[in-house]
Design a protein around this motif. Sequence first.
Motif, short mmCIF file in Angstrom:
data_model
loop_
_atom_site.label_atom_id
_atom_site.label_comp_id
_atom_site.label_asym_id
_atom_site.label_seq_id
_atom_site.Cartn_x
_atom_site.Cartn_y
_atom_site.Cartn_z
N UNK A 70 -3.77 -3.31 -5.08
CA UNK A 70 -5.53 -3.63 -3.74
C UNK A 70 -5.57 -1.85 -3.61
N UNK A 71 -4.53 -1.39 -3.68
CA UNK A 71 -5.02 -0.31 -1.98
C UNK A 71 -5.38 0.98 -3.31
N UNK A 72 -5.03 1.09 -4.28
CA UNK A 72 -5.48 1.66 -5.43
C UNK A 72 -6.88 1.33 -5.89
N UNK A 73 -7.35 0.19 -5.88
CA UNK A 73 -8.88 -0.39 -6.30
C UNK A 73 -9.70 0.31 -5.39
N UNK A 74 -9.11 0.02 -4.05
CA UNK A 74 -10.14 0.20 -2.93
C UNK A 74 -10.19 1.77 -2.86
N UNK A 75 -9.32 2.71 -3.05
CA UNK A 75 -9.61 3.86 -2.79
C UNK A 75 -10.43 4.46 -3.61
N UNK A 76 -9.99 4.26 -5.21
CA UNK A 76 -10.74 4.37 -6.41
C UNK A 76 -12.01 3.74 -6.03
N UNK A 77 -12.53 2.78 -5.92
CA UNK A 77 -14.24 1.98 -5.32
C UNK A 77 -14.82 3.11 -3.93
N UNK A 78 -14.59 3.67 -3.56
CA UNK A 78 -14.60 3.91 -2.36
C UNK A 78 -14.88 5.68 -2.52
N UNK A 79 -14.14 6.65 -3.39
CA UNK A 79 -14.26 8.02 -3.97
C UNK A 79 -15.49 7.51 -4.92
N UNK A 80 -15.35 6.65 -5.71
CA UNK A 80 -16.37 6.02 -7.32
C UNK A 80 -17.85 6.36 -6.28
N UNK A 81 -17.69 5.89 -4.97
CA UNK A 81 -19.33 5.18 -4.46
C UNK A 81 -19.44 6.34 -4.10
#
Length: 258
Positions: free
Chosen positions: A114-125
């Motif tokens: 979950x933490x990795x997904x949130x981090x990825x989404x923030x960077x991607x957005x």
Amino acid sequence: MVFIRNLVVAFSLYSKIPMPHFEWKEEDMKYNLAFLPLVGAVIGAIEYLLIRKAFRFNLPMVAVMAFAGLVPLIVTGGFHLDGFMDTQDAFKSYKSPEEKLKILEDPHIGAFAVISLLSYVLVWIGALSIVIWRFSDTGIIFFCMSFVLSRIMTGLCSLSFEKAKKDGMLSTETKSAGKGCKYALIAQLLVCAAFLLCVNAALTVLMAASTALFTAYYYRKTKREFGGVTGDTAGYYLVFTEGLMVALLALFLSLPLG
């Protein structure tokens, strides 16, 4: 007919796009990895039309980014994102390779996923917002092509790297793959590279070098952590490569020469 059946199998495996149903035979999976980039081409084409239409109708940037983020999820059903999350859970467990392979098979979601997904989404957005804000033809083209390139590289890595499991889905697919499958992916990579070099040579070289470095890291990391690659790590590679390309694109467009 064989190639059409392989195309149908590829889209059935790697996308949620409705395909004809038939009984799969071994020969129907002989070239399916070679058609994996076409799923990326569909995503890229939809993204291109979406961004163009969004600016034509002056939609808010937040809405554009939300829609753009939904496109790959809708087309693939989150197939690769699931592998990304499972792999991140295994990486951060700090357990033995055998135990990490069990984590990949565990259907439950861990905190690190979950933490990795949130981090990825923030960077991607964040990166995508820069690409959309600059709204250059170069940026849009490279962004849309990232979905094709990430799948070409995923296919090549899956075919070339040692497998962690002999009975996994990835092993089954690569064992069935014909010799021409890898050459087809290489040919697609060369065509895409030639096209992007014509669009912007400096950005193409930057992305190629960065992807090569990440690929080397991915090979060593999966070899050490799992004993080889799996279907889940392939999903991790694909998702991370897409994010890397968007981040590099945003960085390049932020520079005076971008």
